[in-house]
Design an enzyme around this catalytic site. Structure first.
Site: not given
Ligand code: HMG
Ligand code: MG
Length: 303
Positions: A15-16, A207, A209, A240, A249
């Site tokens: 996803r990310d 979370h 990055h 993002c 990430n």
């Protein structure tokens, strides 16, 4: 504080990691990646996002991805949901866990979800109520928890207020995200300590990055606070779309190398994880961003 004995790794690569890819990634590749990640022992895999395809075209095949996965018992496949429409689509696709995502700053909330923080929280409260009424679990993410591309510094109190709102709406776990990877270990500690005055640490996740190369240091700072859940992305994929210049990430391989070194259990197999990273990097035609994966590959070549 003593470090946790076991850590839950939430793999967000599908996803990310893939949401920001400029070239469409075929659904079959996403499904194959998820299969490889679950074979490597990951039990939380953020599979896709039921967001607007106009905003994030790469996630437009969300239902097809969910339909294509051979679901493995014991593995959870959370999906991002921004509103009621997304929740309905996620339910129709048989999702069992959804993730709502609020921002700690007004500017990021507008850019990412086209609404104010208050409007977003009201929307998520409704989504969470509906999801829980249908037996779905709800996780909450707080974007720009350690710095905002539009507003700069973010006060820990701003993060606390979103965390409390997500808690009140029934999120079982709340993730503090460093969307632009600008945080440092001291700031990470400060924000977790501030939130921990209101919520038990076992309900919190990190979370990070890795834009400034601080994600592993920030992970360690959070571990020292007692945090036992971390989001990461295989091969360090991602970014993002509403945080220009922010890189992916922290690589799952790099977090696993840290945790393995500390003797912290994860249930994840490094060799299989690296192979999953090699697979997706091969398809995307670019080298891995994982330092650990690169080092293991160099060692293999030298042997
Ligand atoms: P909007 O344009 O204000 O929405 O977007 P709207 O309600 O006015 O609807 C506009 C159109 O979108 C309509 O279609 C809706 O049907 C459609 P039209 O009538 O024009 O044909 N629509 C949808 N279609 C499919 N699924 C949906 C959906 N909702 C509306 N769920 C909205 C508001 C929130 C929908 C939009 O801004 C959006 O989708 N934002 C998501 C952005 C996003 O995915 N960002 C990346 C993920 S967050 C992230 O990466 C951060 C994280 O990793 C943590 C961190 O690192 O910070 C989680
Ligand atoms: Mg993110």
């Amino acid at each position: 504080m003593t470090l946790p004995k076991r850590v839950k790794l939430v793999e967000v690569g599908p996803r990310d990691g893939l949401q920001n890819e400029p070239v469409p990634v075929p659904t079959a590749v996403k499904v194959e990646l998820i299969h490889r990640l679950q074979d490597a022992g990951l039990t939380y895999i953020e599979a896709t996002a039921f967001v607007s395809p106009k905003w994030v075209p790469q996630m437009a095949d969300n239902a097809q991805v969910m339909a294509g996965i051979s679901r493995k018992p014991g593995v959870c496949y959370p999906v991002l949901v921004p509103n009621r429409k997304g929740l309905e689509a996620a339910r129709a696709a048989g999702c069992e866990e959804v993730v709502v995502f609020a921002a700690a700053t007004e500017a990021f909330s507008q850019k990412n979800t086209n609404c104010s923080i208050a409007e977003g929280l009201a929307r998520f409260t409704e989504v969470a109520r509906e999801a829980r009424a249908h037996g779905l679990r709800v996780r909450g993410d707080i974007s720009v928890g350690l710095g905002c591309p539009y507003e700069g510094e973010v006060r820990p109190e701003a993060v606390v207020s979103i965390a409390r709102a997500l808690d009140e709406m029934g999120c079982y776990e709340i993730t503090i995200a460093d969307t632009i990877g600008a945080g440092t270990a001291g700031k990470t500690r400060a924000v977790f300590e501030a939130v921990m005055r209101h919520l038990p640490v076992k309900r919190l996740a990190g979370h990070f990055h890795d834009t400034y190369g601080q994600a592993i240091a920030n992970t360690y700072a959070a571990l020292e606070c007692g945090v036992g859940v971390f989001d990461s992305s295989v091969a360090g994929l991602g970014g993002c779309p509403y945080a220009k210049g922010a890189t992916g990430n922290v690589a799952t391989e790099d977090v696993l190398y840290l945790l393995d070194g500390l003797g912290i259990e994860t249930g994840v197999d490094m060799a299989k994880l690296i192979a999953a990273g090699d697979y997706i990097c091969g398809v995307l035609g670019r080298p891995t961003s994982s330092r650990a994966a690169r080092a293991f590959a160099a060692k293999r070549q030298a042997a």
